[in-house]
Design an enzyme around this catalytic site. Structure first.
Site, PDB file in Angstrom:
ATOM      1  N   ARG A 156      55.266  18.401  29.902  1.00  0.00           N
ATOM      2  CA  ARG A 156      53.824  18.620  29.260  1.00  0.00           C
ATOM      3  C   ARG A 156      54.095  19.350  27.811  1.00  0.00           C
ATOM      4  NH1 ARG A 156      49.811  18.677  33.775  1.00  0.00           N
ATOM      5  NH2 ARG A 156      51.258  17.385  35.116  1.00  0.00           N
ATOM      6  N   GLU A 174      52.063  20.373  25.922  1.00  0.00           N
ATOM      7  CA  GLU A 174      50.899  21.132  25.471  1.00  0.00           C
ATOM      8  C   GLU A 174      51.554  22.360  24.747  1.00  0.00           C
ATOM      9  OE1 GLU A 174      48.538  21.269  29.598  1.00  0.00           O
ATOM     10  OE2 GLU A 174      50.549  21.136  29.736  1.00  0.00           O
ATOM     11  N   ARG A 189      52.091  31.547  32.170  1.00  0.00           N
ATOM     12  CA  ARG A 189      52.117  30.497  33.601  1.00  0.00           C
ATOM     13  C   ARG A 189      52.193  28.986  33.064  1.00  0.00           C
ATOM     14  NH1 ARG A 189      46.323  29.357  33.899  1.00  0.00           N
ATOM     15  NH2 ARG A 189      45.414  30.463  32.547  1.00  0.00           N
ATOM     16  N   HIS A 190      52.806  29.069  31.895  1.00  0.00           N
ATOM     17  CA  HIS A 190      52.911  27.561  31.393  1.00  0.00           C
ATOM     18  C   HIS A 190      54.366  27.161  30.923  1.00  0.00           C
ATOM     19  CE1 HIS A 190      48.380  27.424  31.415  1.00  0.00           C
ATOM     20  NE2 HIS A 190      48.625  25.987  31.420  1.00  0.00           N
ATOM     21  N   GLU A 211      46.039  28.584  39.297  1.00  0.00           N
ATOM     22  CA  GLU A 211      46.111  27.415  40.004  1.00  0.00           C
ATOM     23  C   GLU A 211      47.545  26.959  40.354  1.00  0.00           C
ATOM     24  OE1 GLU A 211      44.660  23.946  37.650  1.00  0.00           O
ATOM     25  OE2 GLU A 211      46.397  22.750  38.619  1.00  0.00           O
ATOM     26  N   SER A 261      47.009  20.677  42.351  1.00  0.00           N
ATOM     27  CA  SER A 261      45.821  19.978  42.087  1.00  0.00           C
ATOM     28  C   SER A 261      46.038  18.559  42.872  1.00  0.00           C
ATOM     29  CB  SER A 261      45.178  19.569  40.900  1.00  0.00           C
ATOM     30  OG  SER A 261      46.105  19.333  39.898  1.00  0.00           O
ATOM     31  N   ARG A 294      54.972  28.044  39.906  1.00  0.00           N
ATOM     32  CA  ARG A 294      53.911  28.794  40.207  1.00  0.00           C
ATOM     33  C   ARG A 294      53.929  29.354  41.671  1.00  0.00           C
ATOM     34  NH1 ARG A 294      48.795  26.303  36.772  1.00  0.00           N
ATOM     35  NH2 ARG A 294      50.002  26.601  34.796  1.00  0.00           N
TER      36      ARG A 294
HETATM   37  P1  AMO Z   1      48.317  18.792  37.371  1.00  0.00           P
HETATM   38  O1  AMO Z   1      48.466  18.315  36.061  1.00  0.00           O
HETATM   39  O2  AMO Z   1      47.131  19.747  37.738  1.00  0.00           O
HETATM   40  O3  AMO Z   1      48.106  17.681  38.302  1.00  0.00           O
HETATM   41  O4  AMO Z   1      49.649  19.439  37.805  1.00  0.00           O
HETATM   42  C1  AMO Z   1      50.080  19.946  39.187  1.00  0.00           C
HETATM   43  C2  AMO Z   1      50.720  21.334  39.066  1.00  0.00           C
HETATM   44  O5  AMO Z   1      51.772  21.305  38.542  1.00  0.00           O
HETATM   45  C3  AMO Z   1      52.030  22.651  37.862  1.00  0.00           C
HETATM   46  N1  AMO Z   1      51.807  22.556  36.474  1.00  0.00           N
HETATM   47  C4  AMO Z   1      52.666  23.466  35.529  1.00  0.00           C
HETATM   48  N2  AMO Z   1      53.395  24.503  35.805  1.00  0.00           N
HETATM   49  C5  AMO Z   1      53.796  24.935  34.922  1.00  0.00           C
HETATM   50  N3  AMO Z   1      53.488  24.657  33.469  1.00  0.00           N
HETATM   51  C6  AMO Z   1      52.995  23.614  33.234  1.00  0.00           C
HETATM   52  N4  AMO Z   1      52.682  23.283  31.943  1.00  0.00           N
HETATM   53  C7  AMO Z   1      52.290  22.922  34.399  1.00  0.00           C
HETATM   54  N5  AMO Z   1      51.476  21.658  34.438  1.00  0.00           N
HETATM   55  C8  AMO Z   1      51.260  21.555  35.748  1.00  0.00           C
HETATM   56  C9  AMO Z   1      50.730  23.442  38.309  1.00  0.00           C
HETATM   57  C10 AMO Z   1      49.526  22.237  38.639  1.00  0.00           C
HETATM   58  O6  AMO Z   1      48.769  22.857  39.496  1.00  0.00           O
HETATM   59  N6  AMO Z   1      49.246  14.173  39.027  1.00  0.00           N
HETATM   60  C11 AMO Z   1      48.399  15.364  39.276  1.00  0.00           C
HETATM   61  C12 AMO Z   1      48.835  15.969  41.034  1.00  0.00           C
HETATM   62  C13 AMO Z   1      48.086  14.919  41.801  1.00  0.00           C
HETATM   63  O7  AMO Z   1      46.907  14.788  41.637  1.00  0.00           O
HETATM   64  O8  AMO Z   1      48.852  14.430  42.760  1.00  0.00           O
HETATM   65  C14 AMO Z   1      48.820  16.356  38.369  1.00  0.00           C
HETATM   66  O9  AMO Z   1      49.856  16.283  37.613  1.00  0.00           O
HETATM   67  O10 AMO Z   1      50.671  24.219  39.352  1.00  0.00           O
END
Ligand code: AMO
Length: 434
Positions: free
Chosen positions: A216, A218, A224-225, A357, A360, A408
């Site tokens: 990602r 971002e 937590r990212h 979170e 999802s 997480r």
């Molecule tokens: P989402 O984008 O919510 O959903 O990602 C799912 C879970 O992945 C973890 N996560 C991260 N952890 C750390 N750093 C990050 N930058 C990061 N981004 C995501 C989180 C998050 O809840 N395709 C959907 C899932 C699905 O619907 O099956 C998805 O990617 O714990």
């Protein structure tokens, strides 16, 4: 030079007194009391005391031991002796001792835990940081947690898959992509296995899982990212969001229960009393969560995501793992299935820990026509999704799934403050090395 080891520190017990063993490890500490010299040797399983009494030890061996440098790698052959005051209740009286690799001095950071180092110093010398018991413990627990995840999913009939990490299209729409050069074409690092795990439903695999890297781009710089995280993903056919929520809560429960048993020594070292979350987890609808947030003075319009502060307030009000369900369709990704009777709401959920979170998921749209429309409605170009949409044209079963962040899951279980402590070599805005 003999580098064969016969025992780990944790294999040796006081009742082996008199046995000859060969051990190996790093010099954790040296204590020179003049007439007696102690070496504390460390391997993955723990500490061993190597004891040399000057009068009883070969003078050459005694003198060479006193010249050793901390964190050098040694192998020692000696006799086990019961000793209540030593770690694990035994000591080793050496016959031979050889240095396999000498350490430089001073060390880039203290590893005995006596001096605290900041996170950047620790990450810069991660291999040394990982020699500290508490750092190692978290990763041993992470290993057991993921093993429990695999065992659980295998028992539920899920097949492990590995999907491409170099891709041609965005998966999650909005969130940022890392562009890369793929020969002469533009490509991206995959944000999620989402599209591929769904394609596998059309392939008839029925239940699949993947534990893999997600990327990602971002610009978040938070506790937590990460820019490269590990996602535990599942997808299952002939299931709806409620079915996969049930799988998810049972999985989290199982991971805690297994870690509590399998990692008792590590949890004790970390001072953590793990309480296994009770089933079933609470279900809180988006609308009810919004009410909690509003009642606590947060200003959020219906249809907006909860910010960090509101999320915390809701988490504190609930106080344990819970599902946030029935999100407004408009803020969920294009593949999310709306309720047939109230399409402004979707068959979607987030799994929440009071701190953040964790996962999802949703039931997915399985109609080719509606999916095509939703991609357009989200301002995306369906042409870029050809390879994905095609899988919906020739018999796609209804399906649902979720993605759970491994870091997480571990950080909330172990009360780790910074997500960088739940991954060996974190990738964040500033860090690309080691
Ligand atoms: P989402 O984008 O919510 O959903 O990602 C799912 C879970 O992945 C973890 N996560 C991260 N952890 C750390 N750093 C990050 N930058 C990061 N981004 C995501 C989180 C998050 O809840 N395709 C959907 C899932 C699905 O619907 O099956 C998805 O990617 O714990």
């Amino acid at each position: 030079m003999d580098i064969m080891r016969t025992h780990y520190a944790s294999d040796i017990t006081p009742d082996m007194s008199g046995d000859t063993v060969t051990v190996a490890g790093w010099i954790h500490e040296m204590r020179d009391l003049g007439g007696i010299y102690f070496l504390i040797l460390r391997d993955r399983g723990g500490f061993m005391q190597i004891t040399m009494v000057k009068k009883k030890t070969d003078p050459e061996l005694f003198e060479s031991a006193r010249r050793l440098i901390r964190e050098s790698v040694l192998t020692v052959t000696g006799t086990v002796k019961k000793e209540d005051k030593a770690p694990r209740g035994y000591e080793i009286i050496p016959q031979t001792l050889s240095v396999l690799s000498e350490s430089d001095s001073p060390l880039p950071m203290d590893i005995t835990g006596k001096v605290d180092a900041d996170i950047d110093t620790r990450l810069d010398s991660r291999f040394i940081d990982l020699r500290r018991r508490k750092t190692l413990d978290a990763f041993v627990i992470r290993h057991h947690a993921l093993k429990a995840v695999r065992n659980f999913l295998e028992n539920e009939g899920f097949i492990e898959i590995h999907t491409p990490k170099v891709v041609a299209a965005a998966t999650e729409g909005g969130t940022a992509l890392f562009p890369i050069t793929y020969f002469n074409r533009e490509a991206f690092l995959n944000q999620s296995p989402q599209l591929y795990k769904q394609i596998m439903m059309s392939a008839g695999f029925d239940r699949v899982y993947e534990i893999g890297a997600i990327f990602r781009a971002e610009e978040h710089d938070t506790l937590r990212h990460l820019n490269e995280a590990t996602s535990i993903d599942i997808e299952a056919s002939f299931m709806d969001h409620l079915d996969v929520m049930e799988i998810l809560e049972r999985l989290v429960h199982k991971v805690y229960a297994r870690v509590a048993v399998d990692c008792a020594p590590q949890l004790e070292e970390l001072g953590i009393e793990l309480s296994v979350p009770k089933l079933p987890f609470k279900r809180v609808s988006y609308d009810d969560a919004l009410e909690i947030a509003l009642s606590q003075g947060h200003t959020i319009e219906w249809g907006e995501d909860f910010g960090t502060a509101a999320e915390r307030a809701i988490g504190n009000a609930i106080g344990e793992h819970y599902f946030l369900t029935d999100w407004p369709t408009e803020i969920k990704p294009y593949y999310t299935h709306p309720y047939e009777d109230k399409p402004v709401y979707s068959k979607s959920f987030d799994l929440m820990h009071p701190r953040m979170e964790l996962a999802s998921g949703s039931q997915r749209i399985h109609s080719h026509k509606i999916l095509h429309e939703m991609i357009e409605a989200h301002g995306l170009n369906p042409n870029g999704f050809d390879f994905y949409l095609k899988a919906f044209q020739y018999g796609m079963p209804p399906h649902a799934g979720w993605g759970l962040g491994a870091e997480r899951l571990v950080m909330t279980m172990l009360h780790i403050e910074n997500i960088r402590d739940a991954v060996l070599f974190p990738r964040d805005r500033k860090r690309l090395s080691p």
